[in-house]
Design a protein around this motif. Sequence first.
Motif, PDB file in Angstrom:
ATOM      1  N   ALA A 124     -12.867  -6.565   2.928  1.00 31.98           N
ATOM      2  CA  ALA A 124     -12.287  -6.020   1.699  1.00 31.98           C
ATOM      3  C   ALA A 124     -12.521  -4.514   1.605  1.00 31.98           C
ATOM      4  N   ALA A 125     -13.702  -4.051   2.014  1.00 31.51           N
ATOM      5  CA  ALA A 125     -14.015  -2.630   1.961  1.00 31.51           C
ATOM      6  C   ALA A 125     -13.148  -1.831   2.928  1.00 31.51           C
ATOM      7  N   ASN A 143     -10.219  -2.791   4.110  1.00 30.45           N
ATOM      8  CA  ASN A 143      -8.864  -2.902   3.584  1.00 30.45           C
ATOM      9  C   ASN A 143      -8.615  -1.854   2.502  1.00 30.45           C
ATOM     10  N   SER A 144      -9.581  -1.637   1.642  1.00 31.42           N
ATOM     11  CA  SER A 144      -9.431  -0.667   0.556  1.00 31.42           C
ATOM     12  C   SER A 144      -9.216   0.744   1.101  1.00 31.42           C
ATOM     13  N   LEU A 145      -9.933   1.090   2.161  1.00 30.13           N
ATOM     14  CA  LEU A 145      -9.777   2.412   2.766  1.00 30.13           C
ATOM     15  C   LEU A 145      -8.417   2.561   3.438  1.00 30.13           C
ATOM     16  N   GLN A 151      -4.206  -7.644  -2.279  1.00 28.85           N
ATOM     17  CA  GLN A 151      -5.125  -8.706  -2.670  1.00 28.85           C
ATOM     18  C   GLN A 151      -5.311  -9.675  -1.502  1.00 28.85           C
ATOM     19  N   GLU A 155      -5.541   0.899   2.817  1.00 34.37           N
ATOM     20  CA  GLU A 155      -4.404   0.957   1.903  1.00 34.37           C
ATOM     21  C   GLU A 155      -4.271   2.355   1.283  1.00 34.37           C
ATOM     22  N   LYS A 156      -5.389   3.021   1.029  1.00 35.89           N
ATOM     23  CA  LYS A 156      -5.343   4.388   0.499  1.00 35.89           C
ATOM     24  C   LYS A 156      -4.787   5.352   1.544  1.00 35.89           C
ATOM     25  N   PRO A 210      -2.247  -2.463  -5.065  1.00 35.53           N
ATOM     26  CA  PRO A 210      -3.427  -2.998  -4.382  1.00 35.53           C
ATOM     27  C   PRO A 210      -3.080  -4.210  -3.524  1.00 35.53           C
ATOM     28  N   PRO A 242       0.818  -1.220   0.000  1.00 40.05           N
ATOM     29  CA  PRO A 242       0.000   0.000   0.000  1.00 40.05           C
ATOM     30  C   PRO A 242       0.849   1.266   0.000  1.00 40.05           C
TER      31      PRO A 242
END
Length: 278
Positions: free
Chosen positions: A188-189, A191-193, A52, A195-196, A50, A45
């Motif tokens: 997953a949601a 995690n996405s926040l 995974q 990593e950003k 991304p 990140p």
Amino acid sequence: MSQKVNLNAYFERIGFAGSIAPTLATLETIHGLHPVAIPFENLDPLMGRPVQLDQASLEQKMLHKGRGGYCFEHNTLLMNELRELDYSVRGHAARMLWGHGEGGASMISHMVLVVDISGSSYLCDVGCSVFTLTAPLKLRDGVEQQVGDNLFRLSKVDDLWRLDVKLGEDWRGIYQFEPVEQSEGDIAAINSLVEKEYYSRALLFAARVDKEVQYALSGNRLSIYRAGQDPERRYAEDVAGLRTMLADVFRITLPTGEDFEPALQRVLTAAPARATVD
């Protein structure tokens, strides 16, 4: 389960040999070996790559390429391995308290596991960069539990479970979590926040345990913890120094690609302006 799990590759990576019966003893052995063999690190990140969370990607990165991962990777990998061994495992979202005061961090950024065995539940977490757990903790309110050199305590506060560690005469919060199971999509949601957030703020973290020593990297600052001693601090002054710390101290096979060293330089640029918490 829907994703194929390579138990043999996981056991080889962490150095596990013995009974695979879904008992507390087996869980304790696996939980102890995992964070020693697989370091915590958030290099992907940081580079804007991304993260995974499918099993094939986790195995390729953490079991075959000599890399580590951060909480969502570590604990998703452990959850899948334990389920393959017929444990009952739930994933939970947690809010960090360490370094954020009593109110906690502004966003939920951590993942933990709860494992049920013979009528008792245990907190498992092999992916925390702060006071890395090397054993499961029984999910019991107010009970002090020794793990290595650290004394931990789980407390039920309203609808939340809180994990504290004792430092000197004081208890300090590490994180808190709701007893609500998170779905694969929920994790997953989050995690996405996260990593950003790591990318935008140039946040670098790494951690590893080695016998009686714990290593933690925050930005360019390396902290070395030994029982009964004040933490030893070292600082990386340049990209070469950070590379050396990551490879030699945390035993990470460094990623290749033109985005790696610029990411480390962003960490160095951000480090002097960012307050750190011991």
